[in-house]
Write an enzyme that holds these catalytic residues in place. Structure first.
Site, PDB file in Angstrom:
ATOM      1  N   TRP A  74       0.881  -1.163   0.000  1.00  0.00           N
ATOM      2  CA  TRP A  74       0.000   0.000   0.000  1.00  0.00           C
ATOM      3  C   TRP A  74       0.915   1.208   0.000  1.00  0.00           C
ATOM      4  O   TRP A  74       1.674   1.424   0.933  1.00  0.00           O
ATOM      5  CB  TRP A  74      -0.899  -0.002   1.234  1.00  0.00           C
ATOM      6  N   LYS A 486     -19.207   4.049   5.053  1.00  0.00           N
ATOM      7  CA  LYS A 486     -19.254   2.767   4.349  1.00  0.00           C
ATOM      8  C   LYS A 486     -19.570   2.973   2.863  1.00  0.00           C
ATOM      9  O   LYS A 486     -18.970   2.355   1.998  1.00  0.00           O
ATOM     10  CB  LYS A 486     -20.329   1.859   4.961  1.00  0.00           C
TER      11      LYS A 486
END
Length: 610
Positions: A74, A486
């Site tokens: 990442w 979300k």
């Protein structure tokens, strides 16, 4: 945030490294690579993008050898690219390093190394490490690594190989997680336990400032200063199947469906036989200390922060102690007012979140008792906190947290009830009433999950929009913030959550014809006010979905376009139900848009750098 693996033994390492990286891909998937000792020496293959890209390259150029290291990335320093992928080597290609973390002073070190004649091929901080080790090598790789570390500031978990000593794999931990796996005639390293489960269940968990030297037949543990240490071996009792999808299309959907079990497991053993009292032996506070608490600070990041917003509502309602919420990345830098009468609660799914770990240390430095709510028993935060409340949600693989978040809500409720018992702010019958309602939550979640087709249909409608708003009051507003997060993180639809009463103070200007608004209306005490706010957005053309209880459905249908009903529970507990609706909404919206639900762009599961 990256994931690292390593192997030394008698088997061909390539397959073991690749399978381990697949289990860690949730930690980062910008690129991946492996380095293996072959007959031709230390060889590296790496590729930008997902693991499939690396596997394709390895099909064309397989690496054969019984010792190697691997990495899934990442990006923190340097864009995702082949050149910036790990493993990194020095100019001689005799030393190879994989790294999870960040070297904060890498620019100074890089300038020094360049002045000394080194040439760099990447933009990463990690390449500095390989050059440092090569510079310090004088026939002993362990001493070279130890010396190199003295120049570095920051967080790092390292796996190091050198062609000069092919019978050794060196691992180091400083503020980034690292596990040592123990086998017969083989040993392993990994950032997380799932990477090793297929091969061994016996592990050591390294602490900060520790390192390990692995050979095929032995593992030596020592401090980074070189002092040998002993460590109790841990036998992992997870079923490897829990790290697989179990027949679900995505890990996220599987983990949403695992929430009833996670609720039960987090509650299990934390009440007395009569079910009218909370028992938290893991809370290392005396009754006198609890009675002397003057304020509480809840510190976390992302979804865990949103859980803390619900936690604040719960604790203030049950215990009547003032509670503040802080974003962990801001906490240290605002000089928080902390005293020995402050209880600091840090919340982290992984227990490795760098900002939250720093906040924990800040609280302790100011004399506070720090309680950790985490899902990982052996994590850094769990080990360093004064008390730990483990959520027992089980491994969570999808980047977007679901069952870890709701388990945190259960933990906060148990904690609030326990503090209320000690401080005598709730009667025994009231505590028993709440606990009885909590026991019904798993079955009530199942009721919501059985209605997922209705949520899917609405999600497919909102997938056609670019903007969406959530509104709510009180604990509904706290849940709205998690619902908005979300939706944003996996569907990439822009959404915002607003306190419903604040709409008229500016944000109502954002409402236009047809824009979706999701209104959480589960709190009886403010329901009329919430309905008034719903009418304000309806009057400006919004399309409103209300989430409420059955008894309010018909009344709300006079003011909204659609209603989704959740089972009836106590007002304090509605968040553990209403958020499941919003999780499913985000999941199906992402699915409708064709996104990678489990691996949203630019995000990683465990954020171990600041």
């Amino acid at each position: 945030m990256c994931g690292i693996v390593g192997y030394i033994g008698n088997q061909n390492s390539q397959g073991i490294l690749v399978e381990g990286l697949k289990k860690l891909e949730y930690r980062g998937y910008d690129s991946a690579g492996i380095a293996v000792f072959t007959k031709e020496g230390l060889q590296v293959v790496k590729a930008q993008g997902r693991m499939a890209n690396l596997e394709s390259r390895l099909e064309a150029t397989p690496l054969t050898g019984s010792a190697g290291i691997g990495h899934t990335r990442w990006a923190t320093h340097g864009k995702p690219s082949d050149e910036n992928s790990h493993p990194h080597t020095d100019e001689s290609k005799k030393f190879s390093v994989v790294h999870n973390g960040i070297v904060e002073n890498y620019l100074d070190l890089k300038e020094e190394l360049i002045a000394g004649g080194c040439h760099f091929t990447s933009e990463t901080d990690t390449e500095v490490i390989s050059h440092l080790i090569a510079r310090e090598y004088n026939g002993d790789i362990v001493k070279a690594v130890q010396k190199a570390i003295t120049f570095m500031r920051g967080a790092f978990a390292l796996g190091v190989l050198t062609e000069y000593e092919p019978d050794k794999l060196v691992a180091v931990r400083q503020a980034s997680p690292l596990i040592i796996g123990l086998g017969e005639g083989e040993n392993f390293i990994g950032s997380d336990i799932p990477a090793l489960l297929e091969y061994t269940r016996n592990v050591y968990i390294l602490n900060d400032g520790e390192m390990a030297v692995l050979t095929r037949d032995a593992v030596e543990l020592m401090t980074i200063e070189g002092n040998f240490i002993s460590r109790e071996m841990i036998t992992v009792d997870w079923d490897a199947v829990t790290a697989e999808k179990g027949g679900y299309e995505h890990f996220m959907l599987k983990e949403i469906h695992e929430q009833p079990k996670a609720y039960r497991d987090t509650m299990r053993g934390r009440t007395n036989a009569e079910g009218n009292k909370v028992i938290l032996p893991e809370l290392n506070l005396t009754e006198e200390q609890i009675k002397n608490i003057r304020n509480i600070q809840i510190v976390a990041c992302g979804t865990a922060y949103n859980a803390g917003l619900v936690g604040r509502n719960l604790i203030e309602s049950l215990v009547r102690i003032p509670v503040e919420n802080d974003i962990a990345s801001e906490y240290r830098y605002r000089s928080p007012i902390v005293t020995p009468e402050t209880l600091v609660i840090v919340v982290s799914q992984s227990g490795e979140t760098a900002d939250t770990l720093a906040a924990l240390r800040e609280g302790q430095a100011n004399g506070a008792h720090v309680l950790a709510i985490t899902n990982v028993v052996g994590s850094s935060i769990a080990r360093e906190a004064n008390s730990v409340l483990v959520t027992l949600a089980g491994p969570e693989i999808a980047v977007a947290s679901t069952k870890a978040y709701t388990s945190q809500l259960i933990a906060f409720t148990l904690l609030g009830l326990y503090l209320a018992e000690v401080r005598d702010t709730q009667s025994e019958p009231e505590v028993a009433k709440i606990l009885a309602a909590m026991q019904s939550l798993p079955e009530q979640v199942e009721v919501i999950l059985a209605q997922k087709d209705a949520i899917k249909a609405y999600a497919e409608q909102i997938a056609e929009h670019h903007h969406l708003f959530f509104i709510g009051r009180g604990v509904d507003y706290a849940v709205a913030q998690e619902g908005s997060l979300k939706l944003k993180e996996i569907s990439y639809i822009h959404s915002e959550a607003y306190a419903a009463g604040e709409l008229k103070h500016g944000t109502l200007a954002l409402i236009e014809e047809g824009v979706p608004v999701i209104a959480l209306a589960t709190q009886e005490s403010v329901l009329e006010k919430t309905v008034s706010n719903i009418k304000e957005v309806k009057a400006r053309g919004a399309h409103v979905l209300a989430v409420t209880h059955e008894e309010h459905k018909n009344d709300l249908l006079r003011s909204v376009d659609e209603v989704f009903v959740i089972p009836q529970t106590l007002p304090l507990l509605t968040s553990a139900l209403s958020v499941v609706t919003l999780q499913l909404l985000a999941y199906y919206a992402s699915l409708a848009l064709g996104h990678d639900v489990d691996k949203p762009r630019n995000l990683a599961k465990s954020v171990t750098v600041e």
